[in-house]
Design a protein around this motif. Structure first.
Motif, mmCIF file in Angstrom:
data_model
loop_
_atom_site.group_PDB
_atom_site.id
_atom_site.type_symbol
_atom_site.label_atom_id
_atom_site.label_comp_id
_atom_site.label_asym_id
_atom_site.label_seq_id
_atom_site.Cartn_x
_atom_site.Cartn_y
_atom_site.Cartn_z
ATOM 1 N N ASN A 1 27.966 35.042 34.644
ATOM 2 C CA ASN A 1 28.218 33.963 35.702
ATOM 3 C C ASN A 1 28.315 32.759 35.268
ATOM 4 O O ASN A 1 29.127 31.850 35.764
ATOM 5 C CB ASN A 1 26.868 34.173 36.489
ATOM 6 N N HIS B 1 35.251 41.001 37.355
ATOM 7 C CA HIS B 1 35.589 42.424 37.681
ATOM 8 C C HIS B 1 34.434 43.298 37.173
ATOM 9 O O HIS B 1 34.233 43.353 36.079
ATOM 10 C CB HIS B 1 36.793 42.860 36.848
ATOM 11 N N ASN C 1 28.905 37.005 40.036
ATOM 12 C CA ASN C 1 29.817 36.251 40.719
ATOM 13 C C ASN C 1 30.983 37.030 41.184
ATOM 14 O O ASN C 1 31.738 38.024 40.591
ATOM 15 C CB ASN C 1 30.453 34.993 39.866
ATOM 16 N N GLN C 2 31.716 36.541 42.212
ATOM 17 C CA GLN C 2 32.824 37.469 42.869
ATOM 18 C C GLN C 2 34.103 37.510 41.660
ATOM 19 O O GLN C 2 34.816 38.510 41.900
ATOM 20 C CB GLN C 2 33.231 36.735 44.166
ATOM 21 N N GLU C 3 34.143 36.607 40.998
ATOM 22 C CA GLU C 3 35.383 36.488 40.193
ATOM 23 C C GLU C 3 35.209 37.542 39.007
ATOM 24 O O GLU C 3 36.430 37.944 38.200
ATOM 25 C CB GLU C 3 35.514 34.975 39.710
#
Length: 374
Positions: free
Chosen positions: A25, A60, A56-58
């Motif tokens: 993150n 994968h 975090n959404q970014e």
């Protein structure tokens, strides 16, 4: 853009997993494309993916959906190799012994041309005594990795002295904690049974490593003289034995086993004293978290970790391993001396700032940058 892949067994509720989440993150997303690959299938066991929602959404997230069993190791290595070839990362980083072994084998079998970092998160000489296994780890770690991160000076010593790892290959980077997240999550209210008792807490697996019996016996010697309550957060194989010991010592109303908690910080923030009674550690991540939450820390002076965090008597108290009398006296001292408890709390909060993720993640980014430039 540096493409980095973190390899984990699961995103269960453990210290190693929490550390990787904090690192992943914290990386600069303008500079790093981050992948997290986990082995075990989601929800295949209790708390298997407890931390997946914290990424975090970014980032994968890829789950290989394979139960971690010895018979599945060839399949795990194969699917890991395929994932690496598909993602083609510049750096692969693994943590924990089994995944370190699996990732090195997968990389050897793949067309990977990047850098491999493995992170050692515990005192392995306590668990591994076989000379054959030690030799196997020495050869695999020395030949299959570009850098080894030890989470304490003690773990570095353990690797180099007992396993023959080249000292030049090992770099010490302490565990990061997310101070902003801890501050935010510690605000939650936890109902207490009483306001006029000393609130004590321990956090960790119900496992021989944590030596809860010593802590429980030390507390039992104080039960007639002081008002206190003890909460233990964690799950593990010794739950039944610990419950039986609590009953045997007549501590049912004073010690509660609360199981795993997604948010331990609100419990820590409302506690006066945190105790770590471990027989051994790699670092003692939860010590720093307890300090950040404002609990006065008492810990065993075990190998390794606590003495690298705690200056005895200044920001915490260290006691010998397995010593019921010394632990009892330390608890009693902190219980009865409000000035000492405040001093330990204030200095502990200051010490916790040294491990903030902004500082520690920068050390990891320096390591990553140096490796890709070699």
């Amino acid at each position: 853009m540096i493409k980095i892949l973190f390899f984990l067994p699961t995103l269960a509720g453990g210290g190693a997993e929490r550390t990787i989440v904090n690192i992943a993150n914290g990386l600069d997303k303008d500079r790093y494309d981050v992948f997290v690959v986990v082995i075990d299938r989601p929800n295949s066991g209790k708390y298997k993916d407890a931390y997946s929602g914290l990424l975090n959404q970014e980032i994968h997230l890829i789950n290989l959906a394979i139960p971690i069993k010895y018979l599945n190791y060839p399949k795990i290595a194969y699917k890991t190799r395929k994932a690496i070839e598909r993602i083609s990362p510049d750096i692969v980083m693994s943590t924990m012994l089994k995944t370190n072994v699996l990732i090195i084998i997968a990389l050897i079998c793949s067309k990977f041309h990047g850098k491999c970092i493995i992170r050692e998160s515990n005192n392995r000489s306590v668990e591994i005594t076989s000379s054959f296994t030690k030799k196997f780890i020495r050869e695999l770690y020395n030949r299959g990795s570009d850098k080894i991160v030890a989470l304490s000076e003690g773990v570095k010593y353990d690797l180099t002295y007992y396993f023959g790892i080249k000292p030049s290959k090992v770099r010490v980077i302490y565990n990061p904690i997310d101070l902003e997240n801890i501050e935010r999550k510690s605000q939650g209210y936890i109902k207490q049974s009483s306001t006029d008792v000393i609130k004590i807490i321990a956090v960790g697996r119900l496992h021989p490593q944590k030596d809860y019996p010593t802590m429980i016996r030390a507390l039992s010697e104080l039960k007639g003289n002081y008002k206190f309550e003890m909460k233990i957060l964690g799950t593990g194989p010794l739950k039944k034995e610990i419950e039986e010991l609590i009953q045997e010592l007549g501590m049912e109303g004073m010690i509660s086993l609360l199981g795993f908690k997604d948010n331990p910080y609100q419990f820590l923030a409302q506690s006066d004293i945190f105790i770590l009674s471990s027989a051994w550690e790699g670092f003692g991540h939860v010590i720093v978290e307890a300090m950040a939450c404002g609990a006065a820390v008492i810990a065993t002076d075990c190998n390794y970790g606590p003495r690298e965090i705690i200056t005895n008597g200044e920001n915490g108290i260290l006691v010998p391993i397995g010593d019921i009398k010394e632990l009892k006296e330390a608890i009693e001292k902190v219980m009865t001396n409000n000035n000492l408890r405040k001093e330990l709390t204030d200095n502990g909060k200051k010490r916790a700032k040294d491990f903030d993720k902004k500082i520690i993640v920068q050390e990891y980014m320096d390591l990553f940058e140096n490796l890709v430039q070699e």
